[in-house]
Design a protein around this motif. Structure first.
Motif, short mmCIF file in Angstrom:
data_model
loop_
_atom_site.label_atom_id
_atom_site.label_comp_id
_atom_site.label_asym_id
_atom_site.label_seq_id
_atom_site.Cartn_x
_atom_site.Cartn_y
_atom_site.Cartn_z
N THR A 127 0.81 -1.21 0.00
CA THR A 127 0.00 0.00 0.00
C THR A 127 0.84 1.25 0.00
OG1 THR A 127 -0.10 -0.02 2.38
CG2 THR A 127 -1.93 -1.04 1.19
N SER A 132 4.60 -1.96 6.02
CA SER A 132 3.99 -0.95 6.87
C SER A 132 4.70 0.38 6.72
CB SER A 132 4.08 -1.38 8.33
OG SER A 132 5.43 -1.49 8.70
N ASP A 175 -9.63 1.20 4.94
CA ASP A 175 -10.38 0.03 5.42
C ASP A 175 -11.25 -0.58 4.33
OD1 ASP A 175 -12.21 2.06 5.24
OD2 ASP A 175 -13.04 1.82 7.25
N LYS A 177 -4.30 1.13 7.91
CA LYS A 177 -4.86 -0.13 7.42
C LYS A 177 -5.95 -0.67 8.33
CE LYS A 177 -0.45 -1.66 5.53
NZ LYS A 177 0.41 -0.79 6.34
N THR A 221 -9.61 -5.98 3.15
CA THR A 221 -8.34 -5.27 2.97
C THR A 221 -7.33 -5.79 3.99
OG1 THR A 221 -9.62 -3.60 4.16
CG2 THR A 221 -8.98 -3.08 1.92
N GLU A 261 -2.61 -4.54 9.37
CA GLU A 261 -1.20 -4.26 9.63
C GLU A 261 -0.57 -5.48 10.31
OE1 GLU A 261 1.19 -3.04 8.68
OE2 GLU A 261 1.99 -1.34 9.76
#
Ligand SMILES: NCCC(=O)NCCc1ccc(O)c(O)c1
Length: 713
Positions: A26, A65, A156, A314, A328, A331
């Motif tokens: 992401t 992350s 989300d 996240k 989705t 983390e």
């Protein structure tokens, strides 16, 4: 509304975290993650490599992350730096100026005799979208290959418009060493919006012009303009966020970590690793623009409580009406058996909900709060408020597996049962926890609570530790503990509730917030609702009409119950200042976190009235308790009141803080709840005089009213 069929994140009724997310990334990263992960296996060090997993990616099945390289000390305590990944804003500035270091060069293990760097960041602020078309072109799935700078923001899994810095959520992480110089060019391309960025926890000593408070330390940055912030960071876990309007709640925030050489951290012996990827930024999340909640609605989507909570941007969302859940990625923080990890948790909530963090099967050893080290205390769960940071150590001492991380929104967030999950994963172990995901009501067992909501802080207890019971791990200026401070300020705060007949008088346009329950309120501190002046105090003081200013001793004539002016309290340079914050709001479950810019203060006492007959505290009662010596103050020889910059005032209670006013400037002091800021729960402490400040930077932008004589021709 939801992630639709065009994206790989279809709604599914299963709460299971699908392993098909293995290739999702992401956040942008400068190099091919396959390549960088390829190099991991060949590095030496602890038997299983802690970095390999941390960011995760193709090998580990999670989601990166953080785009920065991981960094650690090895088992011998020696700093070691692994180059996991590379991100650079790759701007002309970096290419032009060889003295500047890129973000990845600055996020490093800090050594004692290493020369400081100049760390350069470029933030491009835009209106952007969760689940926009970027997610079709570069979210890795069966057909897409991994892009190194994928601009897909998943959040989300619920589509909405947002504000971003560099098309990331959270925005870019600033990770540097103490003594580095940090330069951030903020380029504002948000249509029709002005902005400032505040560096929460950074004291701005010598850089008072770059604190990022609109009309206090600068003019807001206009659309199309770039503003260069420059500062040197005090060590600790901090964060940046927009300080204008409601932009923070729409996505403008990110982490700041200022590291030190291990020799300078009194708790460095307690952890083996301090990874760039073990930053844990918590935020609350709406499924619409924050402006939909301000001033606020009466029928649908009332109040200001969020729909969801995110961990590093996240999470998943369960639709309460259909029970469907987005899938989705969550983390994932990866750890290696036997090692001890420093986690840096940031509460970037905007709403009034406290956040409770629990790790399944693991104790948390709290070692710092708001960037300042404390004597370590072991707890099982941490409750934090908007603006607070808690650093804790987790030892990977459980059966190697995957464990749930639960972040619950408390208080008003209990209505929608807002929570988010993450995963603590042992390297090379399973990706999925073996236990059922904890639900809001049946969570992970709680044990000892850091920061209990009941604020029973005057006793030692085995179920909780209050902030005022933490002990500072650094030297305290003895003058802080002297009996009488040089300046003592009582600041009661409350809401003023408008009668609609008063609020909607023709030709008046007073601001207000529609609170949950429908009250139309403004905030008052010492019976004053803060209004920003039309030009910055720090750089255009003389342009401001002196009648604009007020404080408890100088109220404008006829100011009334809804007194609005620029609340400013003057403090002599170097004075020992005590502030007693008194909660006159007295709404159960609502404790206001007060944040002071420019300083860390010592938390001298937290409490409620000891008088059983007094149901509600107020200024008069607090003054009376003080006269009788009944306000709790930890000032004994050997007391070590912790240093913080944000502290929750317990509802129907008080907090006493002290600091030495040795940083001249104009410092905002305010409730950190976003919707309370915009209705006036702020004041400015002016420390010293204009003469104590560095000169206004050359070509510093100016602003103000334009009211020329009316041309008659
Ligand atoms: N005692 C008078 C009633 C009162 O003060 N009503 C305000 C309630 C409120 C305001 C803002 C919030 O964010 C919130 O959660 C609740």
């Amino acid at each position: 509304m939801f992630a639709g069929t065009a994206t790989p994140f279809r709604e599914s009724s299963s709460s299971a975290f699908s392993s098909t997310h293995g290739l999702v990334q992401t956040h942008p990263s400068g190099s091919d993650p396959f390549a960088s992960f390829g190099s991991i296996g060949s590095t030496s060090g602890p038997s299983s490599n802690p970095f390999a997993s941390s960011g995760s990616g193709p090998l580990s099945g999670g989601v990166r992350s953080n785009p920065l390289p991981s960094l650690a000390r090895n088992a011998n305590g020696k700093p070691s730096l692994k180059h996991l990944d590379f991100t650079s804003s790759a701007t002309a500035e970096l290419r032009r100026n060889p003295a500047l270091s890129a973000p990845d060069e600055c996020a490093r293990a800090c050594r004692e005799n290493e020369p400081p760097r100049i760390c350069y960041y470029h933030f491009t602020l835009e209106l952007y979208t969760v689940l926009g078309a970027a997610c079709q072109v570069c979210t890795p799935n069966a057909t897409n290959v991994v892009w190194s700078h994928c601009q897909c923001v998943l959040a989300d899994g619920v589509e909405r418009g947002i504000l971003t810095a560099n098309r990331m959520l959270p925005g870019p992480s600033i990770q540097v060493c103490e003594n580095d110089k940090v330069v951030i060019d903020v380029e504002n391309h948000m249509e029709g919006m002005e902005v400032t960025i505040h560096w929460h926890g950074i004291w701005q000593r010598g850089s008072q012009y770059y604190d990022g408070v609109p009309f206090v330390t600068q003019c807001p940055i206009q659309q199309g303009n770039t503003f260069r912030y420059q500062w040197q960071g005090n060590a600790g876990t901090h964060f940046w966020h927009a300080h204008t309007g409601l932009q923070k709640l729409d996505g403008l925030y990110g982490s700041i970590v200022v590291r030190q050489p291990p020799s300078k951290d009194p708790n460095s012996h307690l952890y083996d690793y301090d990874l760039t990827t073990h930053v844990m930024l918590l935020s609350d999340w709406l499924h619409e623009d924050a402006a939909e909640r301000y001033p606020g609605r009466l029928a649908v989507n009332t109040g200001q409580d969020p729909e969801n909570v995110l961990i590093n941007g996240k999470g998943q969302f369960r639709d309460p009406n259909t029970g469907f859940m987005t899938n989705t990625p969550l983390e994932v923080f990866t750890i290696t058996p036997g090692r001890r990890y420093r986690f840096r948790m940031i509460n970037a909530f905007a709403s009034v909900c406290p956040a409770q963090v629990t790790f399944e099967g693991h104790n948390l050893t709290v070692i710092a709060t708001d960037g300042e080290p404390v004597h370590p205390v072991q707890v099982n769960t941490i409750i934090s408020f908007s603006g607070e940071r808690y650093d804790f150590v987790i030892e990977a001492n459980n059966i190697p597996g995957a464990y749930w991380i639960q972040v619950r929104g408390l208080g008003e967030c209990g209505i929608k049962r807002a929570q988010q999950l993450g995963i603590l994963r042992y390297a090379r172990g399973p990706y999925q926890p073996s236990s059922q995901p904890p639900t809001y009501d049946v969570g992970i067992p709680q044990g000892v609570v850091m920061n209990p909501l009941d604020a029973r802080c005057n006793i030692t207890r085995n179920d909780a530790i209050c902030v005022s019971q933490l002990k500072n791990a650094k030297h305290i200026d003895p003058a802080i503990l002297q009996e009488r401070p040089d300046v003592k300020i009582f600041l009661p705060f409350r809401f003023f509730v408008y009668r609609p007949e008063m609020l909607f008088q023709p030709n008046t346009y007073n601001r207000y917030l529609v609170a949950p329950g429908g009250d139309h309120v403004i905030s008052l501190i010492d019976e004053i609702s803060y209004m920003a002046p039309p030009a910055p105090l720090i750089s255009q003081y003389d342009d401001i009409n002196p009648e604009q200013f007020c404080n408890g001793d100088n109220r404008p004539a006829n100011c009334g119950q809804n007194c609005m002016c620029t609340h400013k309290v003057d403090i002599p340079l170097n004075a020992i200042v005590e502030v007693v914050l008194v909660d006159e709001v007295q709404i159960a479950n609502l404790s206001h976190p007060f944040h002071l810019h420019g300083y860390a203060y010592n938390v001298i006492g937290i409490g409620r009235s000891p008088d059983q007959n007094v149901k509600k505290i107020n200024l008069k009662h607090a003054l009376d308790l003080d006269r009788r010596g009944l306000l709790e103050r930890h000032l004994k020889q050997g007391d070590l009141p912790p240093a913080k910059d944000t502290i929750a005032v317990p509802n129907n209670g008080y907090v006493i803080i002290r600091f030495r006013a040795n940083n001249p400037g104009f410092w905002l002091f305010h409730c950190h709840f976003l919707f309370h800021i915009v209705i006036g729960m702020n004041l400015v402490l002016q420390v010293g005089t204009q003469a104590d400040l560095p000169p206004v930077p050359p070509n510093f932008p100016t602003c103000g009213d334009h009211l020329p004589p009316i041309s008659l021709h």
